[in-house]
Enzyme design. Structure first.
Site, PDB file in Angstrom:
ATOM      1  N   HIS A 109       0.925  -1.071  -0.059  1.00  0.00           N
ATOM      2  CA  HIS A 109       0.150   0.061  -0.013  1.00  0.00           C
ATOM      3  C   HIS A 109       0.700   1.029  -0.016  1.00  0.00           C
ATOM      4  O   HIS A 109       2.250   1.305   0.122  1.00  0.00           O
ATOM      5  CB  HIS A 109      -0.776  -0.105   1.311  1.00  0.00           C
ATOM      6  CG  HIS A 109      -2.314  -0.845   0.941  1.00  0.00           C
ATOM      7  ND1 HIS A 109      -1.924  -2.161   1.575  1.00  0.00           N
ATOM      8  CD2 HIS A 109      -3.440  -0.655   0.723  1.00  0.00           C
ATOM      9  CE1 HIS A 109      -3.147  -2.771   1.145  1.00  0.00           C
ATOM     10  NE2 HIS A 109      -4.030  -1.925   0.665  1.00  0.00           N
ATOM     11  N   LYS A 168      -0.627   4.710   4.612  1.00  0.00           N
ATOM     12  CA  LYS A 168      -1.490   3.915   5.310  1.00  0.00           C
ATOM     13  C   LYS A 168      -0.866   3.596   6.685  1.00  0.00           C
ATOM     14  O   LYS A 168       0.417   3.409   6.823  1.00  0.00           O
ATOM     15  CB  LYS A 168      -1.567   2.504   4.587  1.00  0.00           C
ATOM     16  CG  LYS A 168      -2.471   1.446   5.055  1.00  0.00           C
ATOM     17  CD  LYS A 168      -2.785   0.473   4.234  1.00  0.00           C
ATOM     18  CE  LYS A 168      -3.721  -0.676   4.816  1.00  0.00           C
ATOM     19  NZ  LYS A 168      -5.323   0.085   5.155  1.00  0.00           N
TER      20      LYS A 168
END
Length: 270
Positions: free
Chosen positions: A159, A163
């Site tokens: 990600h 995040k």
């Protein structure tokens, strides 16, 4: 549904990347109408029109910092952070508002609070609302059942740098599916990364590995590694539009539904 009977939707985290995508998707849906937009109280975007911020034109829906300040709504869509989502539960249960929760990173107490709220109002909750990801969940279950203990299973996810939780909620859900199907315990059999002299791999292990960097929207792979062959089931998200599209389907499902805690299986008829 006509526009006059459209489901009234409020978006929490409306000034964020995902929130803006949700505002755009809701605005494009003829059977939904954005009536509320919420962000944290210190946001520099308070007072800004949610539609203008999302790039879809003025909607007459200002971003506010308190859920009680919003115009009336039927469904709250929340893809914010765990603490912010939990803060809104009492308002929704007290006022009969359905929820669509795409937030991840809840502790056990938070999950229990959501389950209690679902006794009063309908809630759709999923770690990933992408239709493709939920199909991948089913493929993972099928592969685990067919391959059983003859393979080693590992979960890989990647990600963007912003995040804040790891492994991702989607990766955790993949691990839970593996554990349930293979009769393992995620609490004791999960291994998060490896370092040093780890010894030979335990056959019951479910490995998790996380990458954070750049602007990666989301990538998940479950590897079934056997002797002489390997199967990989991968989902890659190229944009957040697929998450927003799944959330729109969840809104349509949950509006007017009986109280209960629902997942994307129910929404998609899987």
């Amino acid at each position: 549904m006509t526009r006059t009977s459209a489901v009234r939707v409020a978006v929490s985290g409306a000034a964020g990347r995902m929130g803006r995508m949700l505002v755009s998707a809701i605005t494009r849906a003829d059977d939904l109408r954005l009536t509320g937009a919420l962000h944290h109280r210190d946001s520099p975007h308070l007072g800004v029109d949610a539609g203008e911020l999302a790039g879809v034109g003025r909607l007459g829906v200002p971003i506010v910092g308190n859920i009680a300040e919003m115009a009336d709504f039927d469904v709250l869509v929340d893809f914010s952070v765990a603490t912010a989502t939990l803060d809104k539960l009492d308002f929704c249960t007290d006022n009969g508002k359905a929820l669509v929760i795409g937030t991840t990173g809840f502790e056990a107490t938070g999950l229990e609070a959501i389950r209690r709220a679902a006794e009063t109002v309908p809630i759709v909750m999923a770690p990933n609302m992408s239709v493709g990801v939920n199909v991948a969940f089913k493929l993972i279950e099928f592969a685990a059942r067919a391959l059983g203990d003859d393979v080693d299973v590992e979960v890989f996810e990647a990600h963007h740098r912003h995040k804040i939780d790891a492994p991702s909620g989607t990766a955790v859900r993949m691990g839970e599916i593996l554990a349930d199907t293979l009769d393992r315990d995620i609490a004791t059999d999960a291994v998060y990364g490896r370092e040093g002299i780890t010894g030979e791999r335990e056959s019951r292990t479910i490995g998790f590995h996380s990458l954070r960097g750049g602007d990666i929207v989301g990538e998940h792979t479950v590897t079934f590694a056997g002797t002489g062959e390997r199967i990989e089931i991968t989902h890659r998200a190229g944009s957040r539009e697929n998450f927003a599209a799944g959330a729109v389907r969840a809104v349509r499902f949950v509006a007017g539904r009986e109280p209960g805690l629902y997942g994307m299986d129910e929404v998609l008829g899987l």
